[in-house]
Design a protein around this motif. Structure first.
Motif: not given
Length: 209
Positions: A110-112, A85, A108, A79-82
């Motif tokens: 993707e994205l992280a 993650n 992850h 996720s783009r939200r840390q």
């Protein structure tokens, strides 16, 4: 209605392959057997009862367990939200403590970061002789069928002597019913003022009208 069994096979790097563990666990939960639940709706439910018919198949064969030289990579979407993650890190710590497995790494899709490639390499550095990639996903959609196997195959190219497997997602398992029911009851207890809000809700657990 006859039970439907899904078998998983160990495989080495090949992006087009979809892996699933061979159902050969003796005297344990036959977690890959699906049965029909409810004649009218035809819903699928996971069977947690041992399958006695398989006793002859597994007799004399070694149990398939996670050993000290096995590594588990638990993969979520990313996720783009840390904050999202970091939840995976917390789950991996819980998983490691509960199972006692020596090598468990988060990844992850993707994205992280860490990526599947990062986690795979870290497992090998810790002495893993086999890598078990376990998707932290509910359903067997495109990510499980295509993306994760392809990423795992790519990660394994730098470690061609290390076999790996991509297991089934969480799916229809009886324990998922207990988890959802527990969440529902906890949120209702929070609304009643009996317990504090959980860290997941973060201010969103309230009654709307």
């Amino acid at each position: 209605m006859h039970p439907v069994s899904v078998t998983l096979q160990l495989f080495t790097a090949t992006p087009a392959s979809i892996l699933v563990p061979r159902a050969a666990v003796r005297n344990s939960i036959d977690f890959v057997e699906l049965r029909r639940a409810g004649r009218s709706r035809g819903n699928l439910a996971m069977s947690s009862a041992p399958n006695p018919a398989r006793g002859a198949e597994t007799s004399g064969r070694e149990d398939f367990t996670v050993g000290d030289k096995d590594a588990v990579v638990i993969v979520d979407h990313g996720s783009r939200r840390q904050e999202s993650n970091l939840l995976l890190n917390d789950f991996v710590e819980m998983f490691r403590a509960r199972t006692g497995y020596k090598i468990v790494e988060p990844a992850h899709m993707e994205l992280a970061e860490p990526t599947i490639k990062d986690a795979f390499g870290k497992c090998v550095q810790q002495g893993a002789s086999r890598v078990i990639v376990s998707p932290y996903f509910l359903s067997p959609g495109r990510h499980w069928k295509q993306d994760i196997p392809a990423l795992a195959a790519e990660a394994s190219k730098e470690h061609s002597n290390i076999p790996y497997i991509v297991t089934a997602p969480l799916g229809l398992h009886e324990l998922m019913v207990d988890i959802m029911n527990d969440r529902i009851k906890y949120c209702l207890r929070h609304l009643a003022g009996d317990v504090d809000e959980c860290t997941v809700c973060a201010g969103k657990c309230r009654l709307y009208s």
